[in-house]
Design an enzyme around this catalytic site. Structure first.
Site, PDB file in Angstrom:
ATOM      1  N   ASP A  79      -0.984  -4.253  12.793  1.00 11.12           N
ATOM      2  CA  ASP A  79      -2.380  -4.597  13.047  1.00 11.12           C
ATOM      3  C   ASP A  79      -3.069  -5.152  11.805  1.00 11.12           C
ATOM      4  O   ASP A  79      -4.029  -5.923  11.909  1.00 11.12           O
ATOM      5  CB  ASP A  79      -3.150  -3.354  13.510  1.00 11.12           C
ATOM      6  CG  ASP A  79      -2.404  -2.572  14.564  1.00 11.12           C
ATOM      7  OD1 ASP A  79      -2.920  -2.438  15.678  1.00 11.12           O
ATOM      8  OD2 ASP A  79      -1.297  -2.086  14.269  1.00 11.12           O
ATOM      9  N   GLU A 139      -4.823  -6.657   2.046  1.00 13.28           N
ATOM     10  CA  GLU A 139      -3.682  -7.267   2.715  1.00 13.28           C
ATOM     11  C   GLU A 139      -3.571  -8.763   2.451  1.00 13.28           C
ATOM     12  O   GLU A 139      -2.474  -9.314   2.332  1.00 13.28           O
ATOM     13  CB  GLU A 139      -3.758  -6.998   4.220  1.00 13.28           C
ATOM     14  CG  GLU A 139      -3.462  -5.572   4.618  1.00 13.28           C
ATOM     15  CD  GLU A 139      -4.659  -4.640   4.492  1.00 13.28           C
ATOM     16  OE1 GLU A 139      -4.517  -3.439   4.778  1.00 13.28           O
ATOM     17  OE2 GLU A 139      -5.750  -5.119   4.091  1.00 13.28           O
ATOM     18  N   GLU A 152       0.834  -1.202   0.000  1.00 16.46           N
ATOM     19  CA  GLU A 152       0.000   0.000   0.000  1.00 16.46           C
ATOM     20  C   GLU A 152       0.871   1.255   0.000  1.00 16.46           C
ATOM     21  O   GLU A 152       1.682   1.454   0.891  1.00 16.46           O
ATOM     22  CB  GLU A 152      -0.927  -0.030   1.216  1.00 16.46           C
ATOM     23  CG  GLU A 152      -1.893  -1.207   1.178  1.00 16.46           C
ATOM     24  CD  GLU A 152      -2.437  -1.594   2.535  1.00 16.46           C
ATOM     25  OE1 GLU A 152      -2.214  -0.836   3.497  1.00 16.46           O
ATOM     26  OE2 GLU A 152      -3.071  -2.660   2.644  1.00 16.46           O
ATOM     27  N   HIS A 174      -3.918   0.570  15.318  1.00 19.28           N
ATOM     28  CA  HIS A 174      -2.709   0.854  14.547  1.00 19.28           C
ATOM     29  C   HIS A 174      -1.433   0.785  15.380  1.00 19.28           C
ATOM     30  O   HIS A 174      -0.392   1.235  14.931  1.00 19.28           O
ATOM     31  CB  HIS A 174      -2.781   2.271  13.932  1.00 19.28           C
ATOM     32  CG  HIS A 174      -3.610   2.370  12.692  1.00 19.28           C
ATOM     33  ND1 HIS A 174      -4.960   2.154  12.696  1.00 19.28           N
ATOM     34  CD2 HIS A 174      -3.273   2.672  11.407  1.00 19.28           C
ATOM     35  CE1 HIS A 174      -5.425   2.333  11.463  1.00 19.28           C
ATOM     36  NE2 HIS A 174      -4.436   2.634  10.667  1.00 19.28           N
TER      37      HIS A 174
END
Length: 824
Positions: free
Chosen positions: A558, A533, A502, A600
């Site tokens: 995460d 992901e 990303e 996060h």
């Protein structure tokens, strides 16, 4: 976010309609007589032979599974046997026009696909190559068993025996099987014939096959990839994420020649209308026609088509036409192949969810007997020919089964002995500079011309100047710079190396590690992926299985939750499930955060360390970051490379001279002493190193306690020797990380230290981690993560009382027990 593409508001706000094209449904109409212009009599008889062989093979498995006997051969098979009886035409038709360079990936119901592709490969390979493959494969262990009583006189006859026996021995978990018994029924494969891993996870091949096609595209390798999955898998995340990844516009719009064009991929749904007991059409899904899914993916509608999978010639025709589309660079393709399974999901499934009349209705259209009747009607053969064919196939299967069940001929792997098969194959532990030494890596500029490299030339390689004065971090080569140097260098050595994830291109990665790569690398070697992901890791798995080296990023630790299957069921297992045949040189970068709260900021090192087959490292210093990245990017094992956002800008303060400019490696598994001491050992993981150093200095100045601080650097592997030497000296140890304390990998370390050095300890090893909460906002995260005060509190309460010290945070045994009772 390519800068050269303008998102025009005038265009995007225009009114209009999206138009769809008709999707073909069972349009193949030719008869066998008409096809005799395309196929010879031998071709048509081979199709009948291959379907019959698959049916006979699975009938044998079914009988053994249900009754423990087949044609007098008795055997108890405890393992799974997900059968595809009824689906033979779909498998054989698909394989007929596939070449050796065309690779298939499958599901747990893939015996038929394995045999069909293997039989197709045997037909296309010449005798010398066939013999070489059989002799070279695991030292000819499988060949030596079948060549003693081969069914025919030709090399191809021998190869058929080899294929059938090797597949069956693998299903029965024998060391003579294609994957030394470690793959079994649901994971059997044979790469020399283009048969790549089949998958026990529903839809598991949905993104892995995309990565395999990506490898072929980027590395300009011949052939296509087919991902064979069931209709029920159309609801699975890996499938949808894989399809989205496969259909990215950049392949056709942004990549330069000769890389421009769609992926050489067919997502092939073996549509038997059931997912275990759920009926996809009319119950668990809403598409009515599965082929409809392609319409929403791209303007080409993925060239989606429904094909009659009960007619092998219809399937063969579709594959041939779709290969032509792919050859023009217009993939990917989606096929909805209508078929049916007569048996239940597995032999233990009594099919109570469907009517017997439905099964019988499909059996009345049986592809094997139906095709035989058509052959006879077209005067291609006689019924006597069909009977003779069936008898010869039964003989082949009988011989294979007789040998596969005999432990004296086909032994099981001995996993109880030292250095057993799995000891040897959980990791490949090899070092390879380049995975393709015959090609020169493609880059845009030289390393010396890289703007970031030029900028780093003016910075100090160390945190200290020549006089030992601490410099500001922005004047030094930092952690992110060290990572960049190693990664950039490897792109100029290994042509198969690609990086994606990303916001990797143009942005330079979320934390600027990749800033400077965009100028250096063409689009096909560094690109942005969808925010998917699972597909990021799944495609990396497929890319590596084909022979490449992917470097992928999940941004935040995460986000591993969204790639759980790909990380914990796929990436970590294929080396060992292959019996050591395959390598998995994948590096997954993840950052452990701070500041961004509950979703996060988590440290999930313990999750990764718990999974056999993954190497897990967490360098805390720039020197280690660069050296360990070099080790990761020249290794042949999957590495989860943890990085802390707290350290990205920090300079090297532990190694004299700082970060070297050239190549060097820091070995995995070797911890490092960061501060010498004699009274207490502190073992740290990740960024807690720096807070432990602060605590050690405070303990030394205020309480006269000399602490030895050790940086673990690596979790898997981990060599305890240095830690045990320290504990023998200090007789006490504190272990610290930013992971939540409950289930932290530090507890495994503490347990091992207790086991290995019990007589050397004056106090129990004590673990300090983050609270067992969600991560609170940045403004109050010092109440969550371990800071020096938490470490000193733990030492005072549980290891060594400090004279005059007052506990700052409650952590007595009684309070800890109460928190545990409360789930905290």
């Amino acid at each position: 976010m390519p800068k050269n593409q303008l998102v025009d508001p005038q265009q995007m706000r225009q009114s209009g309609y999206i138009e769809f094209q008709p999707i073909p449904v069972n349009q193949y109409k030719k008869t066998i007589k008409q096809e005799l212009t395309r196929y010879s009599v031998d071709d048509l008889m081979r199709i009948q032979r291959d379907m019959t062989l698959i049916r006979t093979f699975e009938t044998m498995l079914n009988e053994i599974k249900l009754r423990g006997t087949w044609l007098g051969i008795e055997y108890f098979h405890a393992g799974p046997a997900h059968l595809s009886m009824g689906q033979e035409a779909a498998a054989v038709g698909q394989a007929f026009h596939l070449n050796i360079d065309d690779h298939i990936y499958g599901s747990h119901r893939s015996h038929g696909e394995i045999l069909a592709k293997g039989l197709s490969a045997i037909q296309k390979l010449d005798d010398p190559m066939l013999m070489k493959i059989m002799k070279d494969y695991f030292g000819g262990e499988c060949l030596q068993i079948v060549e003693k009583d081969a069914s025919g006189t030709s090399v191809k006859d021998l190869a058929i025996d080899f294929l059938v026996y090797g597949t069956l021995a693998e299903i029965f978990g024998r060391q003579t099987g294609f994957n030394k018994g470690m793959g079994g029924s649901m994971h059997a494969f044979f790469p020399p014939f283009g048969i790549f891993p089949n998958n026990a996870i529903v839809g598991g091949s949905g993104d892995i096959s995309v990565g395999a096609a990506l490898y072929k595209k980027i590395n300009q390798k011949p052939g296509i990839v087919i991902g064979n999955i069931g209709d029920a898998s159309s609801a699975c995340g890996p499938v949808w994420e894989g399809i989205c990844f496969a259909a990215m516009d950049q392949f056709k719009k942004l990549w330069s020649e000769p890389y421009r064009g769609g992926l050489p991929l067919i997502i092939n749904f073996m549509n038997n209308f059931y997912g275990m007991g759920g009926q996809t059409c009319g119950e668990t899904m809403g598409w009515q026609f599965l082929a409809r899914l392609g319409a929403g993916v791209n303007p080409e509608q993925m060239h989606a088509e429904r094909v009659d999978g009960y007619n092998p010639l219809a399937v063969a025709d579709a594959i041939l036409r779709k290969k032509e589309i792919i050859a023009k660079g217009d993939g990917p393709v989606l096929l909805d192949v209508v078929t049916y399974r007569y048996s239940g999901h597995s032999p233990s499934d009594q099919s109570s969810y469907r009517e017997k009349a439905e099964v019988e209705a499909w059996q009345a259209h049986d592809p094997i007997s139906g095709f035989a009747k058509d052959l006879i009607h077209a005067k291609v053969c006689t019924q006597a020919d069909i009977d003779t064919l069936h008898k010869s196939i039964e003989t082949i299967i009988y011989k294979a089964c007789k040998k596969a069940v005999d432990l004296s001929i086909s032994p099981r792997p001995d996993l109880k002995k030292a250095n057993c098969l799995l000891d040897q194959t959980m990791y490949s532990n090899q070092k390879v500079e380049s995975l393709d030494v015959n090609r020169k890596p493609e880059t845009l500029i030289s390393i010396t011309d890289n703007p970031r490299i030029k900028g780093l030339a003016d910075k100090s390689r160390s945190a200290y100047d020549a006089n030992g004065i601490r410099l500001k971090d922005n004047k030094c080569v930092g952690y992110r710079d060290a990572l960049f140097e190693a990664i950039l260098d490897r792109f100029y050595v290994d042509p198969t190396l690609v990086a994606y994830g990303e916001e990797n291109r143009d942005w330079g990665g979320a934390f600027a590690v990749y800033r400077g790569l965009t100028e250096a690398l063409p689009y096909h070697r560094l690109f942005n992926s969808p925010i998917a992901e699972g597909a990021i890791i799944g495609t990396a798995c497929g890319y590596a299985l084909e022979g490449g080296r992917p470097l992928v990023e999940l941004m935040y630790c995460d986000f591993m939750g969204r790639a759980g299957d790909e990380l914990f069921n796929q990436l970590c297992k294929w080396q060992s499930m292959s019996g050591g045949l395959l390598k998995m040189p994948v590096v997954v970068r993840v950052s452990v955060g701070s500041k961004y709260g509950a979703q996060h900021s988590q440290d999930w090192t313990s999750l990764c360390a718990h999974i056999p087959g993954l190497k897990v490292v967490f360098p805390a210093t720039p020197y280690d970051a660069k050296g360990m990245m070099y080790t990761a990017l020249t290794g042949t094992d999957p590495v989860i490379f943890f990085e802390s956002q707290r350290t990205y800008g920090i300079a090297e303060e532990f190694v004299a001279g700082g970060v070297p400019t050239g190549y060097y490696e820091v070995p995995f598994g070797k911890p490092a002493v960061r501060k010498q001491g004699k009274d207490l050992t502190i073992l740290t993981i990740g960024a807690t190193l720096y807070r432990a150093i602060q605590a050690a200095k405070q303990l030394e100045t205020q309480y006269g306690l000399s602490c030895e601080v050790i940086d673990a650097r690596s979790l898997v592997p981990f060599d305890y020797t240095l830690v045990l030497e320290s504990v023998k000296k200090t007789r006490k140890i504190l272990l610290v990380s930013d992971a939540c304390e409950r289930g932290s990998f530090l507890h495994t370390m503490a347990s091992k230290i207790t086991q290995f050095a019990f007589d050397e300890l004056d106090a129990p090893p004590v673990v300090v981690g983050a609270k067992n909460w969600i991560t609170p906002p940045d403004e109050i995260e010092d109440s969550f993560f371990p800071f020096p005060a938490d470490m000193i509190d733990a030492i005072h309460e549980h290891i060594l009382p400090l004279k005059g010290y007052s506990v700052q945070r409650a952590c007595s045994v009684q309070e800890l027990m109460q928190r545990s009772a409360n789930g905290l």
